[in-house]
Design an enzyme around this catalytic site. Structure first.
Site, PDB file in Angstrom:
ATOM      1  CB  SER A  54      -0.940   0.002   1.205  1.00 23.88           C
ATOM      2  OG  SER A  54      -0.244  -0.317   2.404  1.00 23.88           O
ATOM      3  CD  GLU A 124      -2.499  -8.941  -2.383  1.00 24.25           C
ATOM      4  OE1 GLU A 124      -3.102  -9.134  -3.462  1.00 24.25           O
ATOM      5  OE2 GLU A 124      -2.274  -7.807  -1.919  1.00 24.25           O
ATOM      6  CD  GLU A 191      -7.721  -5.634   1.752  1.00 18.57           C
ATOM      7  OE1 GLU A 191      -7.913  -4.451   1.399  1.00 18.57           O
ATOM      8  OE2 GLU A 191      -6.649  -6.241   1.554  1.00 18.57           O
TER       9      GLU A 191
END
Length: 273
Positions: A54, A124, A191
């Protein structure tokens, strides 16, 4: 407002996180990308610091996390590690550094660990990256999984909406969560998924499950530091609680400084040599 400061100064490890889950102690996790912020976050008692990809958004101004490079993640990782004494430091593996063959993923993982001195990595994906996860784990590198909304796959899904709302996607997420645990991951981030689904996953796994937009019935929470401090003025997703309004505080302070300089009020006689 009084906060929680731990009197336990021992370094947080993967083993300690699992112990925290076993005794029902919630795990706190925030992002950091630089030395100064990492010092503050670590000193405030956070358990885990995520050097998130991020950084592509909040530090570099990109629309997605995709542009950030391996070298950039290593730079941010190094900066954070230098400022931390207690918290576990987890670094995101950026898009393109592990989605190819497993040996390329291992090489990227080793670079991050050797050059940043981080404690662990986060990847991920589920079944589609499980061989890479296993290869990285076989090198003795701790791995945290990430399922649900996966920002590195934004071009596949086209939106940042809630994931796993239908039965098929929910069942795949559950299978992937178990695969990651069985492979040897020490923890898992979920998430932006339904709270009931996140609760089920957390109850079925023995490893800690950290949520972001995944309800409260998980083993801990993670947020982006700029978001929870109110530095991104227009960003207000449903899952976010803002603990400060630093956008206003910082804007007012800078405006005051500009005014003092323009009006010759800074520096004064006491602020000179």
């Amino acid at each position: 407002m009084a906060g929680y400061i731990s009197d336990d100064t021992r370094k947080v490890t993967t083993h300690r996180l699992i112990e925290m889950k076993q005794r029902g102690e919630k795990i706190s996790m925030l992002t950091s990308y630089d030395y100064t912020m990492a010092q503050i976050v670590d000193g405030a008692g956070i358990d885990v610091i995520l050097v998130g990809d991020s950084a592509s958004n909040v530090m570099a101004g990109n629309v997605t996390t995709l542009p950030i490079t391996l070298d950039q993640m290593i730079y941010h990782g190094k900066s954070v590690v230098r400022g931390v004494k207690r918290a576990m430091v987890v670094v995101d593996m950026p898009f393109g550094s592990y989605q190819g063959n497993e040996m390329e993923g291992l090489a990227s993982a080793i670079r991050i660990m050797k050059e940043s001195h981080a404690d662990a990595l986060k990847l991920e994906g589920g079944e589609e990256i499980i061989d890479t996860v296993k290869r990285i784990l076989s090198a003795g590198i701790p791995v945290m999984g990430h399922l649900g909304l996966m920002p590195q796959s934004i071009n596949k899904y086209g939106t940042y909406t809630v994931r796993a709302k239908d039965d098929a996607e929910a069942e795949k997420l559950i299978r992937d969560a178990h695969l990651l645990e069985e492979a040897g991951c020490f923890g898992l981030v979920l998430e932006k998924i339904p709270a009931a689904l996140a609760s089920r996953v957390a109850s079925e796994l023995t490893i800690p499950v950290i949520g972001i937009g995944a309800g409260g019935d998980v083993d801990g929470q993670v947020l982006v530091i700029q978001d929870m401090l109110g530095m991104n003025n227009g960003f207000r997703p449903r899952f976010l609680r803002r603990y400060a309004d630093l956008y206003t505080v910082m804007t007012d302070a800078i405006s005051h400084y500009v005014s003092d300089v323009k009006n010759c009020d800074f520096p004064n006689e006491k602020e000179q040599y």
